[in-house]
Design a protein around this motif. Sequence first.
Motif, PDB file in Angstrom:
ATOM      1  N   ARG A   1     -48.597 -36.527  -0.822  1.00 12.80           N
ATOM      2  CA  ARG A   1     -49.137 -36.009   0.427  1.00 12.80           C
ATOM      3  C   ARG A   1     -48.023 -35.449   1.323  1.00 12.80           C
ATOM      4  O   ARG A   1     -48.232 -34.502   2.063  1.00 12.80           O
ATOM      5  CB  ARG A   1     -49.886 -37.124   1.143  1.00 12.80           C
ATOM      6  CG  ARG A   1     -50.580 -36.679   2.405  1.00 12.80           C
ATOM      7  CD  ARG A   1     -51.341 -37.804   3.012  1.00 12.80           C
ATOM      8  NE  ARG A   1     -52.349 -38.265   2.049  1.00 12.80           N
ATOM      9  CZ  ARG A   1     -53.393 -38.982   2.368  1.00 12.80           C
ATOM     10  NH1 ARG A   1     -53.572 -39.369   3.603  1.00 12.80           N
ATOM     11  NH2 ARG A   1     -54.262 -39.348   1.460  1.00 12.80           N
TER      12      ARG A   1
ATOM     13  N   GLN B   1     -45.730 -32.318  -1.068  1.00 14.08           N
ATOM     14  CA  GLN B   1     -46.377 -31.122  -1.629  1.00 14.08           C
ATOM     15  C   GLN B   1     -46.246 -29.903  -0.710  1.00 14.08           C
ATOM     16  O   GLN B   1     -46.150 -28.777  -1.171  1.00 14.08           O
ATOM     17  CB  GLN B   1     -47.828 -31.392  -1.991  1.00 14.08           C
ATOM     18  CG  GLN B   1     -48.780 -31.484  -0.824  1.00 14.08           C
ATOM     19  CD  GLN B   1     -50.226 -31.565  -1.285  1.00 14.08           C
ATOM     20  OE1 GLN B   1     -50.566 -31.170  -2.398  1.00 14.08           O
ATOM     21  NE2 GLN B   1     -51.074 -32.083  -0.427  1.00 14.08           N
TER      22      GLN B   1
ATOM     23  N   LYS C   1     -55.466 -21.292   1.006  1.00 17.56           N
ATOM     24  CA  LYS C   1     -55.719 -22.688   0.684  1.00 17.56           C
ATOM     25  C   LYS C   1     -56.167 -23.487   1.897  1.00 17.56           C
ATOM     26  O   LYS C   1     -56.477 -24.650   1.785  1.00 17.56           O
ATOM     27  CB  LYS C   1     -54.457 -23.302   0.100  1.00 17.56           C
ATOM     28  CG  LYS C   1     -54.080 -22.626  -1.190  1.00 17.56           C
ATOM     29  CD  LYS C   1     -53.272 -23.512  -2.074  1.00 17.56           C
ATOM     30  CE  LYS C   1     -53.085 -22.928  -3.433  1.00 17.56           C
ATOM     31  NZ  LYS C   1     -52.219 -21.848  -3.551  1.00 17.56           N
TER      32      LYS C   1
ATOM     33  N   THR D   1     -57.346 -24.389  -8.717  1.00 17.35           N
ATOM     34  CA  THR D   1     -56.482 -25.516  -9.092  1.00 17.35           C
ATOM     35  C   THR D   1     -56.378 -25.629 -10.609  1.00 17.35           C
ATOM     36  O   THR D   1     -55.321 -25.974 -11.132  1.00 17.35           O
ATOM     37  CB  THR D   1     -56.975 -26.861  -8.501  1.00 17.35           C
ATOM     38  OG1 THR D   1     -58.226 -27.222  -9.079  1.00 17.35           O
ATOM     39  CG2 THR D   1     -57.058 -26.823  -6.987  1.00 17.35           C
TER      40      THR D   1
ATOM     41  N   TYR E   1     -53.804 -33.801  -8.037  1.00 18.84           N
ATOM     42  CA  TYR E   1     -54.049 -34.588  -6.823  1.00 18.84           C
ATOM     43  C   TYR E   1     -55.119 -33.932  -5.950  1.00 18.84           C
ATOM     44  O   TYR E   1     -56.027 -34.597  -5.454  1.00 18.84           O
ATOM     45  CB  TYR E   1     -52.747 -34.721  -6.035  1.00 18.84           C
ATOM     46  CG  TYR E   1     -52.898 -35.274  -4.648  1.00 18.84           C
ATOM     47  CD1 TYR E   1     -53.324 -36.583  -4.437  1.00 18.84           C
ATOM     48  CD2 TYR E   1     -52.613 -34.493  -3.540  1.00 18.84           C
ATOM     49  CE1 TYR E   1     -53.453 -37.097  -3.152  1.00 18.84           C
ATOM     50  CE2 TYR E   1     -52.740 -34.997  -2.259  1.00 18.84           C
ATOM     51  CZ  TYR E   1     -53.162 -36.301  -2.070  1.00 18.84           C
ATOM     52  OH  TYR E   1     -53.296 -36.807  -0.801  1.00 18.84           O
ATOM     53  N   ASN E   2     -55.015 -32.627  -5.767  1.00 19.52           N
ATOM     54  CA  ASN E   2     -55.924 -31.925  -4.859  1.00 19.52           C
ATOM     55  C   ASN E   2     -57.329 -31.728  -5.426  1.00 19.52           C
ATOM     56  O   ASN E   2     -58.305 -31.724  -4.684  1.00 19.52           O
ATOM     57  CB  ASN E   2     -55.344 -30.568  -4.458  1.00 19.52           C
ATOM     58  CG  ASN E   2     -54.212 -30.722  -3.485  1.00 19.52           C
ATOM     59  OD1 ASN E   2     -54.176 -31.653  -2.686  1.00 19.52           O
ATOM     60  ND2 ASN E   2     -53.248 -29.809  -3.543  1.00 19.52           N
TER      61      ASN E   2
ATOM     62  N   ARG F   1     -59.984 -34.385  -4.650  1.00 21.94           N
ATOM     63  CA  ARG F   1     -60.247 -34.386  -3.211  1.00 21.94           C
ATOM     64  C   ARG F   1     -61.173 -33.231  -2.847  1.00 21.94           C
ATOM     65  O   ARG F   1     -62.125 -33.395  -2.078  1.00 21.94           O
ATOM     66  CB  ARG F   1     -58.929 -34.284  -2.445  1.00 21.94           C
ATOM     67  CG  ARG F   1     -58.051 -35.516  -2.658  1.00 21.94           C
ATOM     68  CD  ARG F   1     -56.638 -35.352  -2.147  1.00 21.94           C
ATOM     69  NE  ARG F   1     -56.606 -35.081  -0.724  1.00 21.94           N
ATOM     70  CZ  ARG F   1     -55.839 -34.148  -0.162  1.00 21.94           C
ATOM     71  NH1 ARG F   1     -55.034 -33.424  -0.890  1.00 21.94           N
ATOM     72  NH2 ARG F   1     -55.853 -33.976   1.131  1.00 21.94           N
TER      73      ARG F   1
END
Length: 164
Positions: free
Chosen positions: A55, A58, A75, A92, A138-139, A142
């Motif tokens: 977090r 990045q 983004k 992504t 990771y994104n 989410r």
Amino acid sequence: MIELLSCACYIALIGGVSFVLGRIVPKSWFHWDKAPFAAYGFERQGKLYEKLGIRYWQKKLPDMSRILPGTMPAKKIGGDYKARLPQMLRETCVAELTHWLLCVAGLHCLTLWPTVGGLAVVCLNILGNLPFILIQRYNRPRLARLLEKTGGTAALEQETCQAD
């Protein structure tokens, strides 16, 4: 020295080619909820990457949407983000695949420089691409959770029907 230059030029070339291919490949080919892009159990929906502090770091890495604005979708989540979430999720997938392919293609440096130097370039190439792969992994969960919470799945089904 010529081997290092050859490897550097090769890495730059495959980076440019992969960027262009990533822009022109049909995004409908990519499904964030299916292998290999779906979150694996060990990732715990991105919690694994939070333990790595992703977090915080990045945002410090280069981002092609900031380097070459207009060539990639923004983004930032804002405005009519619900309609943009499926596109962001597919992006992504494209980014992750691109960085994996760069890792694999970088192995060619071992033939350009078949010594410890070539191995060092390959290792640096992999280490250079790995953070970007982790960021996508990771994104994505989410964004998928956000899509689900906002009811964007109905818009996605309509988009999928139009693409077919």
